[in-house]
Scaffold this motif. Sequence first.
Motif, PDB file in Angstrom:
ATOM      1  N   TYR A 278      51.810  25.775  37.214  1.00  0.00           N
ATOM      2  CA  TYR A 278      50.970  25.590  38.214  1.00  0.00           C
ATOM      3  C   TYR A 278      49.877  25.912  38.134  1.00  0.00           C
ATOM      4  O   TYR A 278      49.087  25.836  37.877  1.00  0.00           O
ATOM      5  N   GLU A 279      50.288  27.843  37.901  1.00  0.00           N
ATOM      6  CA  GLU A 279      49.894  28.428  37.784  1.00  0.00           C
ATOM      7  C   GLU A 279      48.557  28.522  36.638  1.00  0.00           C
ATOM      8  O   GLU A 279      47.505  28.967  36.992  1.00  0.00           O
ATOM      9  N   ARG A 280      49.285  27.618  35.472  1.00  0.00           N
ATOM     10  CA  ARG A 280      48.150  27.912  34.783  1.00  0.00           C
ATOM     11  C   ARG A 280      46.833  26.700  34.642  1.00  0.00           C
ATOM     12  O   ARG A 280      46.069  26.866  33.825  1.00  0.00           O
ATOM     13  N   ASN A 281      47.307  26.277  35.440  1.00  0.00           N
ATOM     14  CA  ASN A 281      46.518  24.682  36.031  1.00  0.00           C
ATOM     15  C   ASN A 281      46.205  25.047  37.140  1.00  0.00           C
ATOM     16  O   ASN A 281      45.118  24.100  37.504  1.00  0.00           O
ATOM     17  N   GLY A 282      45.693  26.231  37.698  1.00  0.00           N
ATOM     18  CA  GLY A 282      44.553  26.530  38.377  1.00  0.00           C
ATOM     19  C   GLY A 282      45.477  26.603  39.920  1.00  0.00           C
ATOM     20  O   GLY A 282      44.568  26.109  41.427  1.00  0.00           O
ATOM     21  N   PHE A 283      46.435  26.590  40.435  1.00  0.00           N
ATOM     22  CA  PHE A 283      47.515  25.929  41.262  1.00  0.00           C
ATOM     23  C   PHE A 283      46.927  27.847  41.820  1.00  0.00           C
ATOM     24  O   PHE A 283      47.974  28.468  41.454  1.00  0.00           O
ATOM     25  N   ALA A 284      47.268  28.134  43.503  1.00  0.00           N
ATOM     26  CA  ALA A 284      47.360  29.517  43.849  1.00  0.00           C
ATOM     27  C   ALA A 284      48.628  28.849  45.074  1.00  0.00           C
ATOM     28  O   ALA A 284      48.972  28.090  45.510  1.00  0.00           O
ATOM     29  N   HIS A 285      49.188  29.965  44.979  1.00  0.00           N
ATOM     30  CA  HIS A 285      50.557  30.031  45.709  1.00  0.00           C
ATOM     31  C   HIS A 285      49.684  29.750  47.299  1.00  0.00           C
ATOM     32  O   HIS A 285      49.018  31.298  48.278  1.00  0.00           O
ATOM     33  N   ALA A 286      50.512  29.631  48.195  1.00  0.00           N
ATOM     34  CA  ALA A 286      49.422  29.255  49.718  1.00  0.00           C
ATOM     35  C   ALA A 286      51.089  28.941  50.987  1.00  0.00           C
ATOM     36  O   ALA A 286      50.541  28.778  52.222  1.00  0.00           O
ATOM     37  N   GLY A 287      52.450  29.905  50.740  1.00  0.00           N
ATOM     38  CA  GLY A 287      53.019  30.134  51.666  1.00  0.00           C
ATOM     39  C   GLY A 287      54.122  29.617  51.009  1.00  0.00           C
ATOM     40  O   GLY A 287      54.693  28.357  50.356  1.00  0.00           O
ATOM     41  N   ASP A 288      55.662  29.866  52.044  1.00  0.00           N
ATOM     42  CA  ASP A 288      57.212  29.558  51.762  1.00  0.00           C
ATOM     43  C   ASP A 288      57.198  28.429  52.312  1.00  0.00           C
ATOM     44  O   ASP A 288      56.589  28.125  53.873  1.00  0.00           O
ATOM     45  N   ASP A 289      58.322  27.607  52.252  1.00  0.00           N
ATOM     46  CA  ASP A 289      58.345  26.481  52.946  1.00  0.00           C
ATOM     47  C   ASP A 289      60.150  26.164  52.195  1.00  0.00           C
ATOM     48  O   ASP A 289      60.680  26.663  51.970  1.00  0.00           O
ATOM     49  N   VAL A 290      60.617  24.923  53.645  1.00  0.00           N
ATOM     50  CA  VAL A 290      62.138  24.407  53.164  1.00  0.00           C
ATOM     51  C   VAL A 290      61.528  23.255  53.191  1.00  0.00           C
ATOM     52  O   VAL A 290      61.407  22.541  53.482  1.00  0.00           O
ATOM     53  N   ASN A 291      62.785  22.708  52.113  1.00  0.00           N
ATOM     54  CA  ASN A 291      62.534  21.408  51.809  1.00  0.00           C
ATOM     55  C   ASN A 291      63.390  20.754  53.029  1.00  0.00           C
ATOM     56  O   ASN A 291      63.887  21.443  52.588  1.00  0.00           O
ATOM     57  N   PRO A 292      62.483  19.909  53.378  1.00  0.00           N
ATOM     58  CA  PRO A 292      63.893  18.797  54.404  1.00  0.00           C
ATOM     59  C   PRO A 292      64.382  18.573  54.093  1.00  0.00           C
ATOM     60  O   PRO A 292      65.330  18.266  55.137  1.00  0.00           O
TER      61      PRO A 292
END
Length: 148
Positions: free
Chosen positions: A121-135
């Motif tokens: 995803y990083e190589r394809n232009g996505f940026a980190h936008a925070g942490d979460d937990v899979n519900p």
Amino acid sequence: MSALHLRPYAASDEAAAIDLWHRTWQQAYPQIDFAARLDWWRERWLRDLVPKAQIVVAEQNGALTGFVTIDGDGYLDQLVVDPAHWGSDAARLLVDEAKRLSPSGVTLLVNKDNARAIRFYERNGFAHAGDDVNPTSGRPVLKMVWRA
């Protein structure tokens, strides 16, 4: 070998898509019994994804090799590529299609321990936008976002 091509999901793809999801996630996380989750996944696929998201499949030589789901809010819930095609153009073509279908932006959650997917995803232009937990699983996830 014929070229990979993308097309809209059809109801006749259901069994192949569910099998592909199972095989791919089992390869990515061999310590988890995904066979035990198949009924849950089939219900979720039919209730939450098929009626609410655009689904594009990748096909090669008549076989389903991947799929991506993108909803009207730009949320990419699933990007699945057959492990035999990891490292090919399949995932990139599918994520590019998700971007085309949601030009205002794409968001997704990725397991924090899935370094391969995060790098993709990083190589394809996505940026980190925070942490979460899979519900569903309770696993820590990373929110990622792409904007044109």
